[in-house]
Design a protein around this motif. Sequence first.
Motif, PDB file in Angstrom:
ATOM      1  N   LEU A 126       5.193 -55.428  21.010  1.00 28.48           N
ATOM      2  CA  LEU A 126       4.895 -54.649  19.800  1.00 28.48           C
ATOM      3  C   LEU A 126       3.928 -53.509  20.099  1.00 28.48           C
ATOM      4  CD1 LEU A 126       4.504 -57.185  16.844  1.00 28.48           C
ATOM      5  CD2 LEU A 126       6.109 -55.286  17.016  1.00 28.48           C
ATOM      6  N   MET A 127       2.911 -53.795  20.913  1.00 29.59           N
ATOM      7  CA  MET A 127       1.957 -52.738  21.245  1.00 29.59           C
ATOM      8  C   MET A 127       2.650 -51.598  21.982  1.00 29.59           C
ATOM      9  SD  MET A 127      -1.681 -52.955  23.287  1.00 29.59           S
ATOM     10  CE  MET A 127      -2.746 -51.499  23.333  1.00 29.59           C
ATOM     11  N   MET A 160       4.759 -46.087  22.095  1.00 28.33           N
ATOM     12  CA  MET A 160       5.855 -45.167  22.407  1.00 28.33           C
ATOM     13  C   MET A 160       6.456 -44.536  21.157  1.00 28.33           C
ATOM     14  SD  MET A 160       7.806 -47.143  25.551  1.00 28.33           S
ATOM     15  CE  MET A 160       8.973 -45.795  25.839  1.00 28.33           C
ATOM     16  N   GLY A 161       6.114 -45.070  19.990  1.00 26.77           N
ATOM     17  CA  GLY A 161       6.664 -44.529  18.756  1.00 26.77           C
ATOM     18  C   GLY A 161       8.149 -44.780  18.599  1.00 26.77           C
ATOM     19  N   LEU A 214      -4.011 -45.383  29.579  1.00 27.09           N
ATOM     20  CA  LEU A 214      -3.443 -46.675  29.230  1.00 27.09           C
ATOM     21  C   LEU A 214      -2.039 -46.794  29.812  1.00 27.09           C
ATOM     22  CD1 LEU A 214      -3.839 -49.214  27.172  1.00 27.09           C
ATOM     23  CD2 LEU A 214      -2.133 -47.971  25.835  1.00 27.09           C
ATOM     24  N   THR A 215      -1.739 -47.965  30.390  1.00 27.68           N
ATOM     25  CA  THR A 215      -0.389 -48.230  30.884  1.00 27.68           C
ATOM     26  C   THR A 215       0.021 -49.643  30.469  1.00 27.68           C
ATOM     27  OG1 THR A 215      -1.017 -49.213  33.013  1.00 27.68           O
ATOM     28  CG2 THR A 215      -0.832 -46.789  32.914  1.00 27.68           C
ATOM     29  N   ALA A 216       1.251 -49.980  30.780  1.00 26.19           N
ATOM     30  CA  ALA A 216       1.745 -51.316  30.493  1.00 26.19           C
ATOM     31  C   ALA A 216       0.953 -52.385  31.220  1.00 26.19           C
ATOM     32  CB  ALA A 216       3.233 -51.415  30.857  1.00 26.19           C
ATOM     33  N   ALA A 217       0.297 -52.026  32.324  1.00 27.28           N
ATOM     34  CA  ALA A 217      -0.556 -52.991  33.017  1.00 27.28           C
ATOM     35  C   ALA A 217      -1.692 -53.446  32.116  1.00 27.28           C
ATOM     36  CB  ALA A 217      -1.105 -52.378  34.302  1.00 27.28           C
ATOM     37  N   ASP A 218      -2.278 -52.525  31.377  1.00 18.68           N
ATOM     38  CA  ASP A 218      -3.342 -52.873  30.440  1.00 18.68           C
ATOM     39  C   ASP A 218      -2.808 -53.737  29.303  1.00 18.68           C
ATOM     40  OD1 ASP A 218      -5.500 -51.145  31.632  1.00 18.68           O
ATOM     41  OD2 ASP A 218      -4.050 -49.590  31.114  1.00 18.68           O
ATOM     42  N   ILE A 219      -1.622 -53.410  28.832  1.00 17.06           N
ATOM     43  CA  ILE A 219      -1.010 -54.195  27.755  1.00 17.06           C
ATOM     44  C   ILE A 219      -0.756 -55.622  28.224  1.00 17.06           C
ATOM     45  CG2 ILE A 219       1.060 -54.411  26.329  1.00 17.06           C
ATOM     46  CD1 ILE A 219       1.185 -51.341  26.244  1.00 17.06           C
ATOM     47  N   SER A 274      -2.393 -49.100  17.997  1.00 17.59           N
ATOM     48  CA  SER A 274      -1.206 -49.862  18.396  1.00 17.59           C
ATOM     49  C   SER A 274      -1.521 -51.352  18.509  1.00 17.59           C
ATOM     50  CB  SER A 274      -0.661 -49.339  19.730  1.00 17.59           C
ATOM     51  OG  SER A 274      -1.654 -49.439  20.735  1.00 17.59           O
ATOM     52  N   TRP A 275      -2.700 -51.680  19.029  1.00 20.27           N
ATOM     53  CA  TRP A 275      -3.086 -53.086  19.119  1.00 20.27           C
ATOM     54  C   TRP A 275      -3.305 -53.683  17.740  1.00 20.27           C
ATOM     55  CZ3 TRP A 275      -3.331 -57.030  22.502  1.00 20.27           C
ATOM     56  CH2 TRP A 275      -4.061 -58.154  22.113  1.00 20.27           C
ATOM     57  N   LYS A 276      -3.973 -52.918  16.890  1.00 21.78           N
ATOM     58  CA  LYS A 276      -4.258 -53.413  15.536  1.00 21.78           C
ATOM     59  C   LYS A 276      -2.967 -53.690  14.776  1.00 21.78           C
ATOM     60  CE  LYS A 276      -8.686 -50.989  15.327  1.00 21.78           C
ATOM     61  NZ  LYS A 276      -9.455 -49.882  14.714  1.00 21.78           N
TER      62      LYS A 276
END
Length: 209
Positions: free
Chosen positions: A21-22, A27-28, A164-169, A203-205
């Motif tokens: 979801l994030m 990415m919108g 920020l990248t997918a690694a952080d997600i 996005s996280w929220k």
Amino acid sequence: MTDAPDLALFHAPHTRSIRVLMLLEEMGLEHVVEAAPYHETGEKLEAYKKFHPLGKIPALRDGDEAIFESNAILQYILGRYGPSDLEVKPEEADYGRYLQWLHFGEGGMTIPVSLLLAHTFMLPEDQRNPGTAKWARAEVDKTLAVLGEAGLEQGREYLAGNRLTAADISVVYMLYLLKLIKQFDGAPEAVKSYFKRITGRDSWKKATA
């Protein structure tokens, strides 16, 4: 940016579908969210197993295609609906770091975090093993130290590159689990600041609402 009107994510609160979801929010991409019937039995569960054979979460439906495993879904979306700055490309200097931390969030952290979760929170008290909980706590501390020392060394704000990248997600979700079970207070200050920075994003929220 590519439109993705056929993307449907099977989701449940507090689960790894938060990662997906994030990413979708960052990415919108157009998508729909469907409640995953992982707690159901009978026909509903069997129908869901078309998307995730184990009946777990998350699963992504993209038209006629289905894919499960949260980090695989991240890579799938980036590859199919990118390009996006959330992915570090092979020609970039931090490509190796990106892959390392993307998979560390699952491969390196899952066993100690899951065992700590089970033996301090999820299992009935008479089924919890204090020795296992102690071992898991020590292993979690090691992963948090590595994250602070090797991941966020020299004041890095993100794990790969300057964004920020997918690694952080991937990684922040495991920190979130530790936070939920009140096992995050002893994390290094750099890791605490990192968690606050990533989870402060809209996005996280939205993903955790």
